[in-house]
Design a protein around this motif. Structure first.
Motif, PDB file in Angstrom:
ATOM      1  N   GLU A  94       0.819  -1.207   0.000  1.00  0.00           N
ATOM      2  CA  GLU A  94       0.000   0.000   0.000  1.00  0.00           C
ATOM      3  C   GLU A  94       0.856   1.261   0.000  1.00  0.00           C
ATOM      4  O   GLU A  94       1.934   1.272   0.577  1.00  0.00           O
ATOM      5  CB  GLU A  94      -0.914  -0.002   1.231  1.00  0.00           C
TER       6      GLU A  94
ATOM      7  N   HIS B  47      -8.109  -4.564  -0.360  1.00  0.00           N
ATOM      8  CA  HIS B  47      -7.246  -4.513   0.833  1.00  0.00           C
ATOM      9  C   HIS B  47      -6.291  -3.320   0.753  1.00  0.00           C
ATOM     10  O   HIS B  47      -6.229  -2.495   1.666  1.00  0.00           O
ATOM     11  CB  HIS B  47      -6.472  -5.832   0.932  1.00  0.00           C
ATOM     12  N   GLU B  48      -5.567  -3.233  -0.341  1.00  0.00           N
ATOM     13  CA  GLU B  48      -4.563  -2.163  -0.457  1.00  0.00           C
ATOM     14  C   GLU B  48      -5.232  -0.793  -0.504  1.00  0.00           C
ATOM     15  O   GLU B  48      -4.690   0.187   0.003  1.00  0.00           O
ATOM     16  CB  GLU B  48      -3.676  -2.381  -1.683  1.00  0.00           C
TER      17      GLU B  48
ATOM     18  N   HIS C  67      -6.119   0.487   2.887  1.00  0.00           N
ATOM     19  CA  HIS C  67      -4.928   1.006   3.570  1.00  0.00           C
ATOM     20  C   HIS C  67      -4.699   2.491   3.277  1.00  0.00           C
ATOM     21  O   HIS C  67      -3.965   3.155   4.011  1.00  0.00           O
ATOM     22  CB  HIS C  67      -3.683   0.253   3.099  1.00  0.00           C
TER      23      HIS C  67
ATOM     24  N   GLU D 231      -3.483  -4.272   9.877  1.00  0.00           N
ATOM     25  CA  GLU D 231      -3.569  -5.335   8.865  1.00  0.00           C
ATOM     26  C   GLU D 231      -4.800  -6.227   9.075  1.00  0.00           C
ATOM     27  O   GLU D 231      -5.455  -6.615   8.106  1.00  0.00           O
ATOM     28  CB  GLU D 231      -2.302  -6.193   8.875  1.00  0.00           C
TER      29      GLU D 231
ATOM     30  N   TYR E 204      -2.797 -10.969  10.427  1.00  0.00           N
ATOM     31  CA  TYR E 204      -3.700 -10.774   9.278  1.00  0.00           C
ATOM     32  C   TYR E 204      -4.947 -11.642   9.449  1.00  0.00           C
ATOM     33  O   TYR E 204      -6.055 -11.146   9.486  1.00  0.00           O
ATOM     34  CB  TYR E 204      -3.033 -11.204   7.976  1.00  0.00           C
TER      35      TYR E 204
END
Ligand code: ZN
Length: 598
Positions: free
Chosen positions: A249, A284-285, A288, A318, A388
């Motif tokens: 990220e 997900h990224e 972030h 995370e 995670y």
């Protein structure tokens, strides 16, 4: 005001995997200018010592050579000189990872942490980078993808880019090459999708449509009223390879690696597991962008890039991000509820497999990320827990607990928005403060209106499993543990193929293999006199019953050893989660959770 630090980067010969870089300081420190390269890259918590790839470094001022002395593995000091000082150096770039740098005749990729030496004392000022096209016919069609601001360059063109400080410079990876490119707007902000690598019949339209839904939902999640994104533009850059997975990220972009087969194909509308995985990674990224790039642990504000920065909060940065990544896929309708529950069930099953979860909490796992999670060895499953995967279950459990205690008035969403308003929204505009190690419980309780002390002590600071079997039914999800009656006998090990051998990759604590004295690294030769194929012993084991004893021959290094193994049933639960159709009240709860829109 000081003049900017000026970098240039090109390659005289991309086939040699070498970038040619220079950095110029107009008024070097009188006692001798110091430069250094980071030891790690934010987002990947391991000391990587990028300085090891620096080759042939030399100093120059006014056409004369300046001596440069190396102070430690990543620090250099030039001799005092009058006038502008330039260092010239090469960076060897042949690591196909989102964390470092890569270069050949087909493309280039770099993170600033791998290529740009920081000029000490000037980190807070402007940093200007000239990205120059390599010479030769092959490179005429190359373009540049980055979220760095253009100074003297056209968008996607070679030329000069600018960052307001060194931290910003190294938070903008750059891709060079003949990539596929498409764009979309999410709440008025331009988003680029860049795909590098040979991908036949790539369905960019479908990819952009899906990503747009995810991005708009996340922007609206954090800023429900204004729908204001925290960046002016955003770039998803993906390298498609035969087999790969990973992402890192950044504040206005992300660098991803995926398997070519995961990307959508024109004219094939079905949704594959691989495509869901890829969209989950993008989601997900992107999450972030808020959670860890702007809402940060206090110890990351600012980062100390010379050594480990210890925080016990990666479960929040995370784990929560891993919870919300797939949740946004289902909330936007990009995947359906059944597929969402399948993904959660897979995570639950995976977490329950490792006995390390009984020995390490997600807070401890976060703190030790530098030496444990990021440096996993054959014993990892027996010794550590993932912040995670367990972290995402901690988030799920918290969300359901808050909803339950407040009768649906509050949720984990309120905690995220609270964190955003307090720490994230103005992070780069001045506040620059992060979440303290010991204040998170009080903050979560404040924004959720729930009593979370017990949960926090048991599942975050402690090692207890998240009680999903107790929490999920109230949300219309049946939690089922499948332990087939005809459970096959099991060795208690994970076996991988290594060349023509079946190698024990992990030997699970308390399992039959460990009890018999087998070890990770042992290569299985024969089971009761029959050769064990490279694919593993499962086919052979299928003819046995639980409690049978088998004779196993295995090589440990070059020594042949014999073991007597009493086979047992695999008792690790296979969890499945199923949405139920009634009663209406619980279905409504499930919809409030999985279908809520900001
Ligand atoms: Zn992440």
């Amino acid at each position: 005001m000081a003049t900017p630090i000026r970098y240039s980067i090109t390659s005289l010969d991309p086939a040699s995997h070498v970038y040619d870089v220079s950095v110029t300081v107009d008024s070097p420190a009188p006692e001798g200018q110091v430069f250094s390269l980071p030891a790690w890259i934010p987002g990947s918590y391991m000391i990587r010592e990028f300085g090891k790839n620096i080759v042939a470094l030399r100093g120059e001022s006014g056409g004369r050579k300046v001596q440069v002395r190396k102070l430690d593995k990543h620090t250099w000091q030039a001799a005092p000189c009058k006038g502008a000082l330039t260092l010239h150096y090469q960076v060897y770039a042949w690591d196909l990872s989102v964390r470092t740098a890569h270069l050949d005749g087909t493309h280039g990729f770099f993170n600033g942490t791998s290529v740009f030496l920081a000029a000490h004392g000037f980190e807070q000022g402007q940093q200007v980078v000239e990205i120059r096209r390599p010479e030769g016919e092959t490179f005429k069609r190359w373009r540049v993808a980055t979220a760095l601001a253009e100074l003297k360059a056209k968008r996607y063109g070679f030329g000069t880019y600018v960052a307001q400080n060194y931290d910003e410079l190294i938070d903008h990876p750059v891709e060079l090459g003949e990539f596929a490119l498409a764009s979309f707007q999410a709440h008025g902000v331009p988003h680029d999708v860049v795909i590098t690598g040979r991908v036949l019949n790539l369905d960019m339209t479908r990819l952009c449509d899906d990503l747009k839904k995810i991005c708009e939902a996340q922007i609206a999640f954090f800023e429900p009223r204004s729908k204001r994104a925290p960046m002016e533009r955003y770039v998803f850059m993906t390298l498609a390879v035969g087999d790969g997975y990973g992402g890192l990220e950044h504040r206005a972009s992300t660098a991803l690696i995926c398997s070519r087969a995961d990307l959508p194909v024109k004219g094939r509308p079905e949704q594959t597991d691989g495509y869901r995985t890829y969209l989950g990674l993008c989601s997900h990224e992107y999450f972030h962008t808020w959670n860890v790039k702007r809402i940060k642990p206090a110890v990351f504000a600012p980062y100390d890039l010379r050594q480990e920065n210890y925080t016990s909060l990666l479960w929040l940065f995370e784990g929560f991000t891993s919870y919300y990544d797939d949740l946004f896929l289902v909330r936007t309708g990009v995947i359906d509820t059944d597929n969402y529950l399948k993904l959660v069930a897979k995570t639950v099953t995976g977490v329950l497999r490792g006995s390390g979860r009984k020995k390490q909490s997600v807070a401890e796992s976060s703190f030790d990320a530098w030496v444990k999670y990021y440096r996993q060895d054959e014993n990892a499953a027996n010794a550590i827990v993932s912040y995670y995967t367990k972290g995402s279950l901690v988030a799920l459990g918290l969300d359901l607990t808050i909803r339950q205690q407040t009768r649906g008035r509050r949720s984990l969403d309120d905690v995220m928005r609270g964190l955003w308003a307090r720490y994230g929204r103005d992070f780069y505009e001045g506040v620059g403060r992060g979440v303290g190690e010991d204040e998170i419980l009080a903050l979560m309780e404040q924004w959720s209106d729930a009593d979370l002390k017990g949960y926090y002590d048991r599942h975050i600071r402690g090692t207890e499993d998240v009680p999903l079997e107790a929490l999920l039914p109230a949300y219309g999800v049946a939690y089922e543990v499948d332990l087939p009656k005809d459970a096959r006998p099991w060795l208690g090990a994970r076996v991988t193929k290594e060349g023509a051998d079946a190698k024990l990759a992990t030997v699970y604590e308390g399992g039959p293999a460990m009890q018999a004295g087998l070890s990770a690294g042992d290569k299985l030769v024969a089971l009761d006199g029959l050769r064990v194929p490279a694919a593993g012993p499962d086919g052979l084991l299928a003819r046995y019953r639980i409690n049978d004893t088998v004779r196993i021959h295995a090589f440990r290094r070059d020594e042949l050893m014999e073991f007597s193994v009493k086979l047992k049933a695999d008792t690790a639960p296979q969890v499945s989660l199923k949405a139920v159709g009634k009663p209406v009240a619980v279905v409504r709860q499930r919809e409030a959770w999985l279908k809520s829109r900001a």
